[in-house]
Motif scaffolding. Structure first.
Motif, mmCIF file in Angstrom:
data_model
loop_
_atom_site.group_PDB
_atom_site.id
_atom_site.type_symbol
_atom_site.label_atom_id
_atom_site.label_comp_id
_atom_site.label_asym_id
_atom_site.label_seq_id
_atom_site.Cartn_x
_atom_site.Cartn_y
_atom_site.Cartn_z
ATOM 1 N N SER A 206 66.098 0.125 -22.331
ATOM 2 C CA SER A 206 65.268 -1.020 -22.699
ATOM 3 C C SER A 206 65.663 -1.691 -24.017
ATOM 4 O O SER A 206 65.065 -2.694 -24.382
ATOM 5 C CB SER A 206 63.799 -0.580 -22.795
ATOM 6 O OG SER A 206 63.622 0.363 -23.842
ATOM 7 N N ILE A 207 66.656 -1.150 -24.729
ATOM 8 C CA ILE A 207 66.973 -1.731 -26.036
ATOM 9 C C ILE A 207 67.779 -3.014 -25.876
ATOM 10 O O ILE A 207 68.445 -3.235 -24.865
ATOM 11 C CB ILE A 207 67.734 -0.733 -26.944
ATOM 12 C CG1 ILE A 207 69.106 -0.380 -26.367
ATOM 13 C CG2 ILE A 207 66.909 0.525 -27.177
ATOM 14 C CD1 ILE A 207 69.976 0.432 -27.325
ATOM 15 N N SER A 208 67.721 -3.844 -26.896
ATOM 16 C CA SER A 208 68.477 -5.105 -26.887
ATOM 17 C C SER A 208 69.806 -4.975 -27.610
ATOM 18 O O SER A 208 70.688 -5.821 -27.448
ATOM 19 C CB SER A 208 67.649 -6.224 -27.510
ATOM 20 O OG SER A 208 67.242 -5.879 -28.822
ATOM 21 N N GLY A 209 69.970 -3.940 -28.424
ATOM 22 C CA GLY A 209 71.234 -3.708 -29.114
ATOM 23 C C GLY A 209 72.235 -2.992 -28.227
ATOM 24 O O GLY A 209 71.967 -2.672 -27.068
ATOM 25 N N LYS A 210 73.418 -2.728 -28.769
ATOM 26 C CA LYS A 210 74.469 -2.001 -28.062
ATOM 27 C C LYS A 210 74.488 -0.550 -28.554
ATOM 28 O O LYS A 210 74.066 -0.250 -29.674
ATOM 29 C CB LYS A 210 75.834 -2.642 -28.322
ATOM 30 C CG LYS A 210 75.942 -4.097 -27.894
ATOM 31 C CD LYS A 210 76.048 -4.226 -26.404
ATOM 32 C CE LYS A 210 76.573 -5.596 -25.979
ATOM 33 N NZ LYS A 210 75.793 -6.719 -26.504
ATOM 34 N N PHE A 211 75.031 0.342 -27.713
ATOM 35 C CA PHE A 211 75.109 1.737 -28.141
ATOM 36 C C PHE A 211 76.302 2.436 -27.512
ATOM 37 O O PHE A 211 76.796 2.056 -26.450
ATOM 38 C CB PHE A 211 73.826 2.497 -27.798
ATOM 39 C CG PHE A 211 73.684 2.867 -26.342
ATOM 40 C CD1 PHE A 211 74.281 4.021 -25.825
ATOM 41 C CD2 PHE A 211 72.955 2.071 -25.468
ATOM 42 C CE1 PHE A 211 74.162 4.365 -24.483
ATOM 43 C CE2 PHE A 211 72.834 2.403 -24.126
ATOM 44 C CZ PHE A 211 73.437 3.552 -23.639
ATOM 45 N N ILE A 212 76.753 3.495 -28.192
ATOM 46 C CA ILE A 212 77.627 4.517 -27.613
ATOM 47 C C ILE A 212 76.944 5.857 -27.821
ATOM 48 O O ILE A 212 76.525 6.184 -28.934
ATOM 49 C CB ILE A 212 79.018 4.549 -28.278
ATOM 50 C CG1 ILE A 212 79.796 3.265 -27.984
ATOM 51 C CG2 ILE A 212 79.818 5.765 -27.783
ATOM 52 C CD1 ILE A 212 81.165 3.226 -28.654
ATOM 53 N N LEU A 213 76.816 6.607 -26.739
ATOM 54 C CA LEU A 213 76.269 7.959 -26.790
ATOM 55 C C LEU A 213 77.394 8.921 -26.434
ATOM 56 O O LEU A 213 78.061 8.751 -25.414
ATOM 57 C CB LEU A 213 75.105 8.096 -25.814
ATOM 58 C CG LEU A 213 74.351 9.434 -25.780
ATOM 59 C CD1 LEU A 213 72.911 9.213 -25.315
ATOM 60 C CD2 LEU A 213 75.014 10.459 -24.855
ATOM 61 N N SER A 214 77.630 9.927 -27.275
ATOM 62 C CA SER A 214 78.632 10.954 -26.969
ATOM 63 C C SER A 214 77.905 12.250 -26.633
ATOM 64 O O SER A 214 76.966 12.651 -27.317
ATOM 65 C CB SER A 214 79.586 11.146 -28.147
ATOM 66 O OG SER A 214 78.882 11.471 -29.334
ATOM 67 N N ILE A 215 78.376 12.898 -25.568
ATOM 68 C CA ILE A 215 77.685 14.096 -25.073
ATOM 69 C C ILE A 215 78.669 14.921 -24.252
ATOM 70 O O ILE A 215 79.681 14.397 -23.773
ATOM 71 C CB ILE A 215 76.452 13.691 -24.220
ATOM 72 C CG1 ILE A 215 75.531 14.877 -23.941
ATOM 73 C CG2 ILE A 215 76.886 12.988 -22.949
ATOM 74 C CD1 ILE A 215 74.755 15.362 -25.144
ATOM 75 N N ASN A 216 78.370 16.200 -24.069
ATOM 76 C CA ASN A 216 79.249 17.038 -23.257
ATOM 77 C C ASN A 216 79.169 16.630 -21.788
ATOM 78 O O ASN A 216 78.176 16.088 -21.312
ATOM 79 C CB ASN A 216 78.924 18.520 -23.448
ATOM 80 C CG ASN A 216 77.463 18.869 -23.220
ATOM 81 O OD1 ASN A 216 76.566 18.082 -23.514
ATOM 82 N ND2 ASN A 216 77.216 20.059 -22.708
ATOM 83 N N VAL A 248 87.960 20.348 -24.164
ATOM 84 C CA VAL A 248 86.850 19.967 -23.298
ATOM 85 C C VAL A 248 86.903 18.472 -23.019
ATOM 86 O O VAL A 248 87.654 17.726 -23.651
ATOM 87 C CB VAL A 248 85.489 20.307 -23.960
ATOM 88 C CG1 VAL A 248 85.329 21.804 -24.170
ATOM 89 C CG2 VAL A 248 85.335 19.566 -25.289
ATOM 90 N N ASN A 249 86.082 18.035 -22.076
ATOM 91 C CA ASN A 249 85.853 16.617 -21.849
ATOM 92 C C ASN A 249 84.518 16.220 -22.471
ATOM 93 O O ASN A 249 83.532 16.957 -22.380
ATOM 94 C CB ASN A 249 85.825 16.292 -20.352
ATOM 95 C CG ASN A 249 87.209 16.279 -19.748
ATOM 96 O OD1 ASN A 249 88.202 16.019 -20.433
ATOM 97 N ND2 ASN A 249 87.293 16.551 -18.459
ATOM 98 N N GLU A 250 84.527 15.084 -23.089
ATOM 99 C CA GLU A 250 83.310 14.509 -23.660
ATOM 100 C C GLU A 250 83.031 13.216 -22.900
ATOM 101 O O GLU A 250 83.947 12.516 -22.467
ATOM 102 C CB GLU A 250 83.535 14.215 -25.141
ATOM 103 C CG GLU A 250 82.277 13.806 -25.888
ATOM 104 C CD GLU A 250 81.742 14.909 -26.776
ATOM 105 O OE1 GLU A 250 80.790 14.651 -27.520
ATOM 106 O OE2 GLU A 250 82.284 16.030 -26.727
#
Length: 262
Positions: A206-216, A248-250
């Motif tokens: 629902s956000i109007s900004g941009k994002f990058i999320l890093s996770i396993n 690993v892969n992220e």
């Protein structure tokens, strides 16, 4: 520049792969700052405003003290020894009974000399093959550049939900580095659990900004975030104080299509 911290889950190696994918923005926000590797490695002039946030009060206090009270922080280390006894003396102290500067010194000492930079139940790290990670003669030299870098950075201590509610704008970029799925309690009990991934997903939708999320890279996360742009990035890491690397892969999860790297 590099982060001045060893921290569980730090993105020292992955940062160079993430930074080229960051879109143009005015406000840069790290929601789960940790060691803030992206902040320290990215160019300062790419953001008009920079904000780092973490729920760990010890960590936030350390950032604020290095930013505002570096000289006094360094002064405390004139009477400190690198030793097992000193480590466990610091560990026994109750952070809430200390001044902010004392609290920051304690946390920094335990992080630098603890095995694998563990937040919970840290243990003293010593090896016959390497020097201590805390060099008492170079603290001022190492932290002066950090002090300058933090001069114009806002340092927050809020929940992730509050951060999005407060700072989300069309020209805001969020970097999100939550605990790995299955490792939620590494940073303390009751701070983040597996149900938070769904809450986080719903906020990001629902956000109007941009994002990058890093996770396993796990199936549950791929399924939960399947509506977003997902890239797989190979990386390696070794816990601070340990010599063995794991490959690993992220996953990098975004709400936009990043530019194709040349």
């Amino acid at each position: 520049m590099n982060s001045f911290l060893s921290y569980m889950g730090g993105k020292s190696l992955l940062a160079r792969k993430i930074i080229p994918k960051i879109p143009e923005h005015k406000c840069y926000v790290e929601v789960f700052a940790g060691a803030a590797w992206l902040l320290f490695k990215k160019e300062e002039n790419t953001s008009d405003v920079e904000i780092i946030n973490d729920i760990n009060l010890d960590l936030v206090t350390l950032y604020r003290v290095v930013k505002h009270h570096l000289e006094e922080f360094i002064r405390y280390f004139k009477w400190v020894l690198v030793s097992r006894d000193e480590f466990y003396r610091f560990r026994k102290e109750l952070p809430d009974t200390l001044t902010d500067i004392q609290r920051a010194v304690r946390f920094y000492y335990l992080l630098k000399l603890g095995y694998a930079a563990r937040i919970k139940d840290p243990s003293f790290s010593i090896a016959t093959t390497s020097k201590p990670r805390l060099n008492l003669l170079r603290i001022e030299e190492e932290l002066s550049v950090v002090h300058l870098r933090l001069a114009r950075v806002y340092i927050e201590h809020r929940s992730y939900a509050e951060v999005f509610a407060r700072f989300d704008k069309p020209d805001t970029f969020f970097y999100i580095d939550p605990p790995y799925y299955g490792c939620e309690d590494y940073y303390g009990d009751g701070i983040f659990d597996q149900s938070d991934f769904m809450k986080l997903r719903d906020i990001l939708a629902s956000i109007s900004g941009k994002f990058i999320l890093s996770i396993n890279d796990v199936d549950h996360i791929r399924d939960l975030f399947r509506g977003f742009h997902i890239e797989t990035v190979p990386t390696s890491y070794s816990a601070a104080g340990a010599n063995r690397k794991k490959y690993v892969n992220e996953l990098l999860i975004m709400n936009y299509e990043p530019p194709i790297e040349s």
